[in-house]
Design an enzyme around this catalytic site. Structure first.
Site, mmCIF file in Angstrom:
data_model
loop_
_atom_site.group_PDB
_atom_site.id
_atom_site.type_symbol
_atom_site.label_atom_id
_atom_site.label_comp_id
_atom_site.label_asym_id
_atom_site.label_seq_id
_atom_site.Cartn_x
_atom_site.Cartn_y
_atom_site.Cartn_z
ATOM 1 N N HIS C 122 0.866 -1.175 0.000
ATOM 2 C CA HIS C 122 0.000 0.000 0.000
ATOM 3 C C HIS C 122 0.908 1.232 0.000
ATOM 4 C CE1 HIS C 122 -2.826 3.003 1.662
ATOM 5 N NE2 HIS C 122 -3.789 2.199 1.292
ATOM 6 N N ASP C 202 3.395 -3.563 7.850
ATOM 7 C CA ASP C 202 2.131 -2.861 7.740
ATOM 8 C C ASP C 202 1.026 -3.883 8.010
ATOM 9 O OD1 ASP C 202 -0.215 -1.654 7.005
ATOM 10 O OD2 ASP C 202 0.372 -1.247 4.935
ATOM 11 N N GLN C 205 -4.248 -4.514 7.385
ATOM 12 C CA GLN C 205 -5.287 -5.433 6.939
ATOM 13 C C GLN C 205 -5.293 -6.737 7.728
ATOM 14 O OE1 GLN C 205 -7.688 -4.969 4.668
ATOM 15 N NE2 GLN C 205 -7.024 -2.980 3.871
ATOM 16 N N LYS C 228 -10.487 0.204 10.391
ATOM 17 C CA LYS C 228 -10.710 -1.040 9.654
ATOM 18 C C LYS C 228 -10.968 -2.206 10.596
ATOM 19 C CE LYS C 228 -7.473 0.294 6.035
ATOM 20 N NZ LYS C 228 -7.942 0.686 4.691
HETATM 21 C C1 LIG Z 1 -2.558 -2.414 3.531
HETATM 22 C C2 LIG Z 1 -2.874 -1.016 3.984
HETATM 23 N N1 LIG Z 1 -1.913 -0.279 4.542
HETATM 24 C C3 LIG Z 1 -2.129 0.966 4.992
HETATM 25 C C4 LIG Z 1 -3.361 1.548 4.857
HETATM 26 C C5 LIG Z 1 -3.521 2.941 5.350
HETATM 27 O O1 LIG Z 1 -4.373 2.999 6.443
HETATM 28 P P1 LIG Z 1 -4.923 4.418 6.888
HETATM 29 O O2 LIG Z 1 -5.635 4.981 5.698
HETATM 30 O O3 LIG Z 1 -5.842 4.149 8.000
HETATM 31 O O4 LIG Z 1 -3.758 5.234 7.265
HETATM 32 C C6 LIG Z 1 -4.404 0.809 4.265
HETATM 33 C C7 LIG Z 1 -5.767 1.329 4.120
HETATM 34 O O5 LIG Z 1 -6.069 2.298 3.478
HETATM 35 C C8 LIG Z 1 -4.154 -0.494 3.824
HETATM 36 O O6 LIG Z 1 -5.107 -1.236 3.250
#
Ligand SMILES: Cc1ncc(COP(=O)(O)O)c(C=O)c1O
Ligand SMILES: Cc1ncc(COP(=O)(O)O)c(C=O)c1O
Lengths: 154, 411, 411, 154
Positions: C122, C202, C205, C228
């Site tokens: 991501h 990270d 998920q 989430k």
């Molecule tokens: C795999 C992953 N990493 C990081 C994020 C970032 O999370 P956030 O938007 O809550 O900072 C997300 C979701 O958008 C995600 O799916």
């Protein structure tokens, strides 16, 4: 807001049978490449100018029905117009996408069918992709450049 | 009173509770304000009817959520007279100050530059600069605070005189002294000394309690926080001149703030999205939007007038108690709703504990203003702060508690 | 089904609404999950009964607020098996990744160092690194994704081989492919190649949908996000090895994270406070604490089992539709609840719009994973993602909408 | 939790008439300066050691009733003990402040009166300031240093 507001028959026609969709243009003066950061869609637009007017205009690329249909309708509306007039029309379309009434509905031709897209904020950028590329191609031509690449939000 | 406080009070549920068998008297709004029901309803409404993520959804729910989020930006922008794309949402005022420190100060200043700030700043407005100085080595100059709790602007003029100050960080209203600073005047002085000088204002304590028009102040950056202005926790904002923002690289990076990402690098989205990485504070924005509506409906000039009346009464009441002395300006017209004081021979901790037993909530400590504490020659102060839901009935319990503290702890 | 989904569904108010005259079918939990009533109640409880700031108040209200805030830290720490002082609250996972980038990567890496990441990350996990590389000039190596949606660990071994990799950033579960990565294995490989290598995961998920024990994974940093995992918007966390955290300078600076501030400089508070500048997300922490309770009560192994059953059915159903092909692993045991797919000749935007008209919420776009999109050779995908409140009744509307999209948009 | 839990009579006595409060100590072996980041309170503690035991101990500084009273009660409880024993007693007090039961209530003397402070989390640091300074002074002595300055959270 229903699906029919978005996908009018005219739009689907342009989507299914796009006009002026081609990977190249003979005697091309300018090529621009635009992309939509939201969905990653990309568009190549090629412009040929004669007598300060849009003499040839083709688009190519990948995108959703709205972006493809809008680009197709745009080429039909814009070809033959003077550069200034085409810029003005593009601005008219942009305003329409932001909820204002078009001042030149007759000149937009099938472009007016996209009025309903203004109600779908995320799709506005799709409908604008071709028009903004055309605007950029003309402006690029006017500054004397031949190529321009833009990833944009508008 | 200038508007109906009794009716308003009912909007703030915590105010109707008791502590230690006493009516709760909340005098700590400078730390965080109470939150009215319409704000709670707005957040609840988001969670209950259109819980989804913003920006990228092509479905109905996501459009509704996006409207709430962007609608809040529009409302906040209108409140402070700024253009919408000059409003960046952050988690609090502290992040807003850090955004300026990382994306402007650290990108523009070097060892030969000078930063000007004051002795009355909250840590949020100075620690990011002290931290940046460790890496960059610029000079920091400090505008002193006069005996009467006002900034020494003559000294400020001298500090600006050599034209080397490129960045000014100053608070609009002091969270300790209550002093309202002439930030427009300071910005003008700074620009006269150096036309390229950038001015950052910490407006955290100003926006909740008086009308603020950021462009009219002639400043470049303006930080604020939601939880002190009837909004929820977890959201703040940096209001900035768009042209300046456009030139700045991002600070927090990740999703939602890019145009494109390849293994070679990333390109940045237009403002204000460039500075809002990741899933934003959606419910909090909905709440902050409702808070702006709430304040606008009452009118911030009304809030200000109400507070001035209260402050006058509180100052008078406090000074009637033997051993109490108030820090900061005496004239209510020169100050906001925070009143710091000392009580001879009684430590602020002990004052706070005694007041708590009377149901009165005040803050004691250094209030995140250690340089100011040194300047005042104290380790800590007690601070009572009033807001739109306070009234004159809140004064007697405070005074009663202070009398009790004085006799209980007198040595 | 492994637990009573029908009962659980009632806890999520948005799920009972209709859109376009249809029952809402929410298949976008990988973007953000629905929020159950106990979480809304916890936040409401804070606002209605003890609305005040944390940490520095000597009064009853502030103690109650502090207990809520620190209680949430305790709960979250317990959920992921980490010590309390190794949990830093952030506004989202993106801030957690940036904290690592600013306070560790930018403080420890130079032009001769190598960072290892993957093509399926991501943006939150890679853009902070790309941004840091602009300033520091280190090398980034990319673990490719195999045809079957798994990381190519043989190639990873080769990329680690020269022992120069000092930092690894890898996602636990892909938000696009659903792939569950063997982060413990990757961490072990990285440490074998270079004992000083720091591993950042990270886990955004992963935490919502499966039991996670961070210390058991043998990693140094682990980012997660509240919205989430049945929690509110506006809060996330970085879970970190305390010994490492202790050595790190702060990132955001200001109030609450200092020991002392003078005009000469500031000294930093102990962890985790050092990394939590300013007024924290108090209501959001209360909500996240309740979300942890909610998930713990159901049991994350139950959530996982439930999702695996659903994913199996969804994969089967999707692949029965002509023109649909699914990205990522086929075996439900190897994946989480996010299922990306394409429908021949129909653009994801059009899929999304058609599905919306059937009441079905799916995400379309690049899902903040542009490098992965390039790798898959697409600009965008459509993604349906299931969570604990979905059931088999949610599949037919999806399939129906897809059939409609196929016939409507077929050229 | 009422105010009386916090301000027991014994505590107020130590606050009003502190024991071993002085700005200097003859034959001082170690001086430490501690401060509490929460309220900015500061404490100077001076230690003289003889025969591996606390021979003299004085405190000075500014602080709330709890921190002053606790430091006073601490000096009375600690003077005369061996260094190891004093460290053990300080640890016992620390545990008590975190809600555990004291294992050495008889040795804490008036220090036991502070048990109720554990119920007031923000005041725990006040009660600990003197004890933690004493612990630090002894440890500083054992490492052979003479001076130590600490701003701490515990
Ligand atoms: C795999 C992953 N990493 C990081 C994020 C970032 O999370 P956030 O938007 O809550 O900072 C997300 C979701 O958008 C995600 O799916
Ligand atoms: C003057 C001032 N500036 C900045 C801040 C920091 O605000 P926040 O804690 O919301 O980041 C505060 C409040 O704590 C304040 O009073």
């Amino acid at each position: 807001m229903s699906l029919d507001d978005l996908y009018q028959e005219i739009i689907l026609d342009h989507y299914r049978s796009p006009k002026n969709r081609a990977p190249s243009l003979e005697g091309e003066d300018v090529h621009v490449h635009h992309s939509n950061p939201l969905c990653g869609d990309e568009m190549d637009l090629r412009l040929r100018v004669a007598d300060n007017a849009v003499d040839g205009l083709v688009f190519d690329g990948e995108g959703c029905s709205i972006s493809q249909a809008s680009a197709s309708a745009m080429t039909v509306a814009v070809i033959g117009r003077t550069l200034d007039d085409a810029l003005d029309l593009a601005e008219d379309f942009r305003r329409m996408m932001h909820g204002e009434e078009s001042k030149r509905p007759d000149d937009l031709l099938d472009g007016v069918a996209f009025e309903g897209v203004a109600k779908f904020p995320v799709r506005v950028k799709c409908a604008l992709l071709g028009w903004m590329a055309a605007k950029d191609a003309i402006e690029t031509y006017l500054t004397g450049e031949r190529d321009h690449e833009v990833t944009h939000d508008e | 009173m200038s508007f109906d406080v009794q009716t308003r009070k009912k909007d703030f549920p915590t105010l109707s509770r008791e502590v230690h068998g006493r009516r709760l008297v909340y005098l700590d709004s400078a730390a965080t304000s109470q939150t009215p029901l319409p704000v709670l309803d707005a957040m609840d409404g988001y969670y209950r009817t259109c819980r989804s993520n913003v920006h990228r959804g092509v479905y109905q729910l996501a459009e509704e959520a996006t409207d709430l989020y962007e609608g809040a930006r529009r409302k906040l922008a209108a409140l402070v007279g700024a253009p919408e794309h000059g409003v960046v949402f952050t988690k609090n005022a502290t992040e807003a100050c850090n955004l300026v420190a990382y994306s402007w100060v650290r990108r523009n200043l070097g060892p030969d530059d000078v930063v000007l700030t004051t002795h009355m700043e909250h840590h949020a407005n100075i620690v990011p600069l002290l931290h940046a100085r460790e890496d960059l080595g610029f000079e920091i100059r400090w505008i002193p605070v006069r005996e009467d709790g006002q900034l020494d602007l003559e000294e400020a003029a001298r500090l600006l005189d050599d034209g080397r100050v490129r960045f000014v960080a100053v608070g609009h209203v002091s969270n300790v002294l209550g002093t309202i600073n002439d930030v427009a005047g300071i910005a003008a002085m700074a620009r006269e000394a150096n036309p390229d000088c950038i001015v950052h204002v910490d407006g955290t304590q100003a926006v909740p309690q008086m009308p603020v028009d950021v462009p009219a102040l002639g400043v470049d950056f303006y930080a604020l926080t939601g939880h002190k202005m009837c909004g929820p926790t977890g959201i703040g904002a940096l209001v900035a001149r768009p042209e300046l923002l456009e030139q700045m690289p991002p600070f927090l990076t990740g999703g939602e703030m890019i145009l494109d990402v390849t293994t070679e690098g990333a390109t940045w989205a237009p403002i204000p999205g460039r500075f809002e990485a990741g899933t934003p504070m959606i419910a909090e924005a909905a709440g902050l939007g409702a808070a702006v509506d709430y304040l606008t409906e009452i009118g911030l000039d009304e809030v200000r007038a109400h507070e001035q009346q209260l402050v006058a009464a509180f100052l008078e009441g406090l000074e009637r108690i033997e051993g109490v002395s108030v820090h900061g300006p005496r004239d209510p017209a020169l100050r906001g709703g925070a009143i710091s004081f000392k009580l001879d021979g009684v430590h602020p901790h002990d004052i706070g504990a005694m007041l708590d037993s009377y149901g009165v909530c005040v803050r004691v400590g250094h209030h995140c203003t250690k340089p100011l504490m040194r300047h005042l020659g104290v380790n800590a102060t007690a601070r009572a702060s009033v807001y739109l839901y306070n009234d004159l009935d809140d004064l007697p319990p405070l005074l009663e508690g202070l009398e009790a503290a004085a006799s209980f702890f007198a040595r």
